[in-house]
Design a protein around this motif. Structure first.
Motif, PDB file in Angstrom:
ATOM      1  N   THR A 172      19.774  91.234  25.661  1.00  0.00           N
ATOM      2  CA  THR A 172      19.723  92.155  26.779  1.00  0.00           C
ATOM      3  C   THR A 172      20.056  91.586  28.239  1.00  0.00           C
ATOM      4  O   THR A 172      20.540  92.220  29.213  1.00  0.00           O
ATOM      5  CB  THR A 172      18.411  92.926  27.057  1.00  0.00           C
ATOM      6  N   LEU A 173      20.392  90.195  28.236  1.00  0.00           N
ATOM      7  CA  LEU A 173      20.366  89.507  29.235  1.00  0.00           C
ATOM      8  C   LEU A 173      22.027  88.906  29.228  1.00  0.00           C
ATOM      9  O   LEU A 173      22.213  87.871  29.944  1.00  0.00           O
ATOM     10  CB  LEU A 173      19.511  88.766  29.736  1.00  0.00           C
ATOM     11  N   GLY A 174      22.703  89.148  27.992  1.00  0.00           N
ATOM     12  CA  GLY A 174      23.979  88.390  27.912  1.00  0.00           C
ATOM     13  C   GLY A 174      24.035  87.147  27.155  1.00  0.00           C
ATOM     14  O   GLY A 174      24.889  86.436  26.766  1.00  0.00           O
ATOM     15  N   GLY A 175      22.826  86.949  26.432  1.00  0.00           N
ATOM     16  CA  GLY A 175      22.386  85.722  25.244  1.00  0.00           C
ATOM     17  C   GLY A 175      22.835  86.214  24.005  1.00  0.00           C
ATOM     18  O   GLY A 175      23.442  87.414  23.778  1.00  0.00           O
ATOM     19  N   LYS A 176      22.451  85.438  23.060  1.00  0.00           N
ATOM     20  CA  LYS A 176      22.425  85.823  21.697  1.00  0.00           C
ATOM     21  C   LYS A 176      21.238  85.955  20.969  1.00  0.00           C
ATOM     22  O   LYS A 176      21.292  86.485  19.640  1.00  0.00           O
ATOM     23  CB  LYS A 176      23.255  84.614  20.898  1.00  0.00           C
ATOM     24  N   CYS A 177      20.440  85.831  21.450  1.00  0.00           N
ATOM     25  CA  CYS A 177      18.998  86.014  20.726  1.00  0.00           C
ATOM     26  C   CYS A 177      18.420  87.521  20.541  1.00  0.00           C
ATOM     27  O   CYS A 177      18.426  88.164  21.577  1.00  0.00           O
ATOM     28  CB  CYS A 177      17.905  85.016  21.596  1.00  0.00           C
ATOM     29  N   THR A 178      17.858  87.593  19.599  1.00  0.00           N
ATOM     30  CA  THR A 178      17.332  88.939  18.965  1.00  0.00           C
ATOM     31  C   THR A 178      15.921  89.058  18.697  1.00  0.00           C
ATOM     32  O   THR A 178      15.210  89.957  18.975  1.00  0.00           O
ATOM     33  CB  THR A 178      18.255  89.789  18.325  1.00  0.00           C
ATOM     34  N   CYS A 179      15.451  87.705  18.260  1.00  0.00           N
ATOM     35  CA  CYS A 179      14.004  87.766  17.676  1.00  0.00           C
ATOM     36  C   CYS A 179      14.059  88.979  16.612  1.00  0.00           C
ATOM     37  O   CYS A 179      12.885  89.454  16.732  1.00  0.00           O
ATOM     38  CB  CYS A 179      13.116  87.655  18.687  1.00  0.00           C
ATOM     39  N   GLU A 180      14.893  88.962  15.664  1.00  0.00           N
ATOM     40  CA  GLU A 180      15.167  90.245  14.811  1.00  0.00           C
ATOM     41  C   GLU A 180      13.949  90.182  13.981  1.00  0.00           C
ATOM     42  O   GLU A 180      13.437  91.441  13.639  1.00  0.00           O
ATOM     43  CB  GLU A 180      16.421  90.223  14.081  1.00  0.00           C
TER      44      GLU A 180
END
Length: 304
Positions: free
Chosen positions: A252-260
């Protein structure tokens, strides 16, 4: 761990005097949860430019607040409320999403806040304003008591503060008026009772109305705090990615992390401060578990 900022001989002498006097004058006692280490004392000294009397006044006021906040004191609040898992947490996050998430490149933890969904009238159908305020208080205490020490341990050196990212996408004046008092109280609490705990504040997606909003907020801040604030527009990703590895920055801030696998970045609380909790959960489930920060409530404390 030693401070990463070297002290002058004069500052070392003032620190030694400060340590001696706060104990002699019954301001501080061994085992106090505010912290009795030199790094904690230095936060108060630096906030008062190494003015010994002003720093003593500041830490005395902080100690009084810690004993009296919410009528029970910070230690009781901290023991009552697990900031990573409490009834009503999802409702709070829909209105004012405020969470700790991993770390940026020099090891400092991230504190991410999204205010676009702010609707306090809706939120207060689920928890009272007092209980909501207590979540903000305990979040700040958790930062000082748990998050920064865990980040320091993981980094192998002292981490002096947090990088706060406030996303104002979709945030307008009507929402600002809703949170104005809360924002002022939160900033005042941080400056007065948790000095020097914010290393940097990045405000992203600042709306056109932010010039007016900032004209109201800036006088609430000390000069030193205001100098730590960067106000960015919508083209902020490259700036954040200079500070935070893409793998640690939420999408949501342009990174790759989702903590799916952990309910999403906001609800996961991902970071070294969760290691003990995850190890215990893994042991309880014999090595097969799914992390879910939205587990069943531990008490009915937050029910209205």
């Amino acid at each position: 761990m030693a401070s990463s900022i070297p002290l002058t001989k004069q500052q070392e002498d003032i620190l030694e005097q400060f340590r001696r006097q706060v104990f002699e004058e019954d301001i501080l006692h061994e085992g106090d949860s505010i912290g009795t280490d030199d790094l904690t004392l230095l936060r108060f000294l630096r906030a008062r430019k190494f003015n010994l009397n002003e720093a003593k006044k500041m830490i005395r006021n902080a100690q009084h607040w810690r004993k009296t906040v919410a009528g029970v004191g910070i230690d009781e609040l901290y023991n009552q409320l697990d900031i990573f898992n409490y009834p009503g947490r999802e409702h709070v996050f829909r209105s004012w999403s405020m969470y700790f998430h991993k770390a940026y490149k020099i090891g400092r933890p991230l504190n991410v806040q999204f205010l676009a969904g702010c609707d306090l009238s809706e939120l207060y159908k689920y928890i009272t304003p007092d209980k909501h305020w207590e979540t903000i208080v305990v979040s700040t205490e958790t930062l000082a008591r748990k998050v920064i020490p865990a980040a320091s341990h993981a980094a192998g050196h002292h981490i002096g503060g947090v990088l706060a990212i406030v996303d104002l996408k979709g945030f307008g004046l009507s929402q600002f008026w809703q949170v104005k008092s809360l924002t002022q109280a939160s900033l005042q609490m941080s400056q007065d009772y948790y000095p020097e705990i914010m290393a940097k504040l990045a405000i992203v997606n600042a709306p056109s109305s932010f010039t007016f909003i900032w004209s109201i907020i800036k006088p609430w801040l000390s000069k030193e705090t205001a100098e730590k604030v960067d106000v960015l527009g919508s083209d902020y990703q490259s700036v954040l990615l200079e500070l935070v590895d893409a793998e640690n920055l939420p999408t949501t801030l342009g990174g790759k992390c989702t903590c799916e696998n952990a309910g999403g970045c906001d609800l996961s609380g991902a970071g070294p401060w969760m290691d003990e909790r995850l190890a215990q959960r893994k042991q309880e489930t014999n090595g097969t578990f799914t992390v879910d920060a939205r587990a069943e409530p531990v008490s009915d404390l937050w029910e209205t």
